[in-house]
Write an enzyme that holds these catalytic residues in place. Structure first.
Site, PDB file in Angstrom:
ATOM      1  N   TRP A 102       0.936  -1.192   0.092  1.00 17.81           N
ATOM      2  CA  TRP A 102       0.043  -0.143   0.021  1.00 17.81           C
ATOM      3  C   TRP A 102       0.849   1.260   0.010  1.00 17.81           C
ATOM      4  O   TRP A 102       0.594   2.256  -0.782  1.00 17.81           O
ATOM      5  CB  TRP A 102      -0.873   0.062   1.246  1.00 17.81           C
ATOM      6  CG  TRP A 102      -2.007  -1.082   1.257  1.00 17.81           C
ATOM      7  CD1 TRP A 102      -2.084  -2.124   2.205  1.00 17.81           C
ATOM      8  CD2 TRP A 102      -3.006  -1.454   0.172  1.00 17.81           C
ATOM      9  NE1 TRP A 102      -3.224  -3.004   1.874  1.00 17.81           N
ATOM     10  CE2 TRP A 102      -3.465  -2.770   0.552  1.00 17.81           C
ATOM     11  CE3 TRP A 102      -3.231  -1.005  -1.191  1.00 17.81           C
ATOM     12  CZ2 TRP A 102      -4.480  -3.274  -0.202  1.00 17.81           C
ATOM     13  CZ3 TRP A 102      -3.983  -1.551  -1.808  1.00 17.81           C
ATOM     14  CH2 TRP A 102      -4.971  -2.504  -1.449  1.00 17.81           C
ATOM     15  N   ASP A 172      -1.691   6.615   6.160  1.00 17.20           N
ATOM     16  CA  ASP A 172      -2.970   5.685   5.863  1.00 17.20           C
ATOM     17  C   ASP A 172      -3.139   4.761   6.979  1.00 17.20           C
ATOM     18  O   ASP A 172      -2.270   4.215   7.506  1.00 17.20           O
ATOM     19  CB  ASP A 172      -2.260   4.884   4.734  1.00 17.20           C
ATOM     20  CG  ASP A 172      -3.438   4.028   4.136  1.00 17.20           C
ATOM     21  OD1 ASP A 172      -4.411   3.574   4.837  1.00 17.20           O
ATOM     22  OD2 ASP A 172      -3.130   3.235   3.303  1.00 17.20           O
ATOM     23  N   LYS A 196     -12.402  -2.000   6.666  1.00 14.17           N
ATOM     24  CA  LYS A 196     -11.417  -2.617   7.307  1.00 14.17           C
ATOM     25  C   LYS A 196     -12.046  -2.514   9.193  1.00 14.17           C
ATOM     26  O   LYS A 196     -12.347  -3.618   9.581  1.00 14.17           O
ATOM     27  CB  LYS A 196      -9.905  -1.997   7.638  1.00 14.17           C
ATOM     28  CG  LYS A 196      -9.465  -1.875   6.437  1.00 14.17           C
ATOM     29  CD  LYS A 196      -9.195  -3.289   5.524  1.00 14.17           C
ATOM     30  CE  LYS A 196      -8.970  -3.070   4.023  1.00 14.17           C
ATOM     31  NZ  LYS A 196      -7.803  -2.267   3.474  1.00 14.17           N
TER      32      LYS A 196
HETATM   33  C1  LIG Z   1      -7.131  -2.015   2.234  1.00 15.06           C
HETATM   34  C2  LIG Z   1      -5.940  -1.077   2.302  1.00 15.06           C
HETATM   35  C3  LIG Z   1      -6.049  -0.151   1.217  1.00 15.06           C
HETATM   36  C4  LIG Z   1      -6.867  -0.123  -0.062  1.00 15.06           C
HETATM   37  O1  LIG Z   1      -8.104   0.356   0.246  1.00 15.06           O
HETATM   38  P1  LIG Z   1      -9.043   0.594  -0.696  1.00 15.06           P
HETATM   39  O2  LIG Z   1     -10.170   1.115  -0.273  1.00 15.06           O
HETATM   40  O3  LIG Z   1      -9.509  -0.788  -1.466  1.00 15.06           O
HETATM   41  O4  LIG Z   1      -8.493   1.493  -1.960  1.00 15.06           O
HETATM   42  C5  LIG Z   1      -5.226   0.926   1.619  1.00 15.06           C
HETATM   43  N1  LIG Z   1      -4.015   1.010   2.529  1.00 15.06           N
HETATM   44  C6  LIG Z   1      -4.350   0.098   3.504  1.00 15.06           C
HETATM   45  C7  LIG Z   1      -3.290   0.154   4.767  1.00 15.06           C
HETATM   46  C8  LIG Z   1      -5.393  -0.944   3.313  1.00 15.06           C
HETATM   47  O5  LIG Z   1      -5.336  -1.914   4.393  1.00 15.06           O
END
Ligand SMILES: *Cc1c(COP(=O)(O)O)cnc(C)c1O
Length: 363
Positions: A102, A172, A196
């Site tokens: 990511w 993030d 999540k």
């Molecule tokens: C799942 C995830 C993403 C991607 O998320 P999307 O909403 O599918 O774009 C990005 N960063 C992290 C840390 C994630 O766990």
């Protein structure tokens, strides 16, 4: 009806109470005669929902007044571009720490718009640790410094933040938002895809400090410009109405049933502790992450035999523990134990692993 224990990395479990409330309110939300799915986002009823969701998020996360909360779409992945498009407006330089896929995707996207610089990476050991960071190596005049706080695929987490001085720290927090208290004032931007730990898929929450809004690059698409969404209360266009409503129910559950993020953290530490203790003492299974960088939310583990890993995933699924297969890029197993996973689910998983170990270890 039997519900399974779902260890998916996302979309993932939601608290049962939230699902029951949503079911009760499905056809007639509080006497409106409509489902939240059906109502105008400009209606008074919906306006109260989105305002309450924001107020609860601010309260639960203790978000200071000089931060805006934006409810957006496009997933966390859209923010990989939105961040440089909104922030790469000074030196057009930014620092990135590569702790997994990511972070790497975010870095690659930023490199399309400016001078993205890799400060450190843990690619050398399959991202099984968080690199030690030396502020002397940071770009002094960077427009921002970027980290992925909890690395969903590899199961690592920053337990100390980089010292970036006046350079805004961007994180993030998709897979750790609401899992424990976080000092928002240490960050320029925090953002998370909701699927999540907050809500179903479809909502991306961006928490952005006021002074970082309003300086987007000319080429920034309108829909990616934080100012547009801040000025319009996340209603520039149709927001992900139903997902925001579920996020509101989840926040009510955290506030009223759990008692806030300190309590949430204690429960999450208990769950992760049980699993890591078992792994540390197991003769068959082992965790794959260095101890000091372990995640509270995502726990990857392996046996040293690929066939046994596959058998474990299969038998676990038959026993009602689903989605334990590791990410396709790393193999093995991964238990994602987000807020909604009950303590009992982890207790039962550990008992299942213990029985599997006894059956498959020769002494
Ligand atoms: C799942 C995830 C993403 C991607 O998320 P999307 O909403 O599918 O774009 C990005 N960063 C992290 C840390 C994630 O766990």
């Amino acid at each position: 009806m039997a519900r399974v224990y779902n260890f998916s990395a996302g979309p993932s479990m939601l608290p049962e109470k939230v699902l029951r409330t949503a079911a009760d309110e499905m056809l007639d939300y509080k006497g409106s005669g409509q489902s939240v799915m059906e109502m105008s986002h400009r209606s008074k009823t919906y306006d109260a929902i989105i305002k309450e969701a924001e107020a609860l998020l601010r309260e639960v996360m203790a978000i200071p007044d000089n931060y805006k909360v934006l409810f957006l779409q496009g997933g966390a992945s859209s923010q990989f571009a939105a961040i440089p498009l909104n922030l790469m407006n000074g030196s057009r330089k930014a620092d990135y720490v590569i702790t997994g896929q990511w972070a790497n995707k975010a870095y690659k996207e930023a490199a399309r718009y400016g001078d993205a610089h890799v400060v450190a990476s843990s690619a050398d050991k399959t991202f099984s640790y968080i690199p030690k960071l030396d502020p002397a190596t940071f770009t002094k005049d960077a427009d921002y410094f970027y980290i992925c706080m909890n690395n969903t695929i590899y199961g690592t987490k920053y337990h100390t933040l980089p010292e970036t001085g006046n350079v805004p720290l961007v994180a993030d927090i998709s897979s750790c938002i609401l899992s424990e208290p976080i000092d928002v004032s240490k960050f320029g931007i925090l953002y998370a895809g909701a699927q999540k730990n907050m809500a179903p898929a479809g909502l991306t929450v961006v928490i952005v400090r006021d002074d970082l809004i309003g300086h987007a690059l000319d080429i920034c698409p309108t829909m990616f410009n934080y100012q547009i969404h801040a000025d319009n209360g996340s209603m520039f266009n149709t927001p992900p109405c139903y997902t925001i409503y579920i996020a509101k129910l989840v926040l009510e559950w955290i506030k009223n049933d759990i008692g806030g993020l300190e309590n949430m953290k204690a429960i999450n530490e208990k769950k992760a502790g049980m699993l890591y203790d078992f792994l540390d003492n197991s003769k068959l299974f082992r965790g794959t992450v260095v101890k000091e960088d372990r995640s509270l939310m995502n726990v990857p583990f392996v046996t040293d035999d690929d066939e046994l890993n596959a058998l474990f995933v299969k038998e676990a699924e038959q026993a009602g523990f689903v989605n334990l297969k590791g990410h396709r890029s790393v193999g093995g197993m991964r238990a994602s134990i987000y807020n909604a996973m009950p303590v009992e689910g982890v207790e039962k998983l550990v008992a299942f692993m213990r029985a599997f170990e006894e059956k498959h270890t020769k002494d």
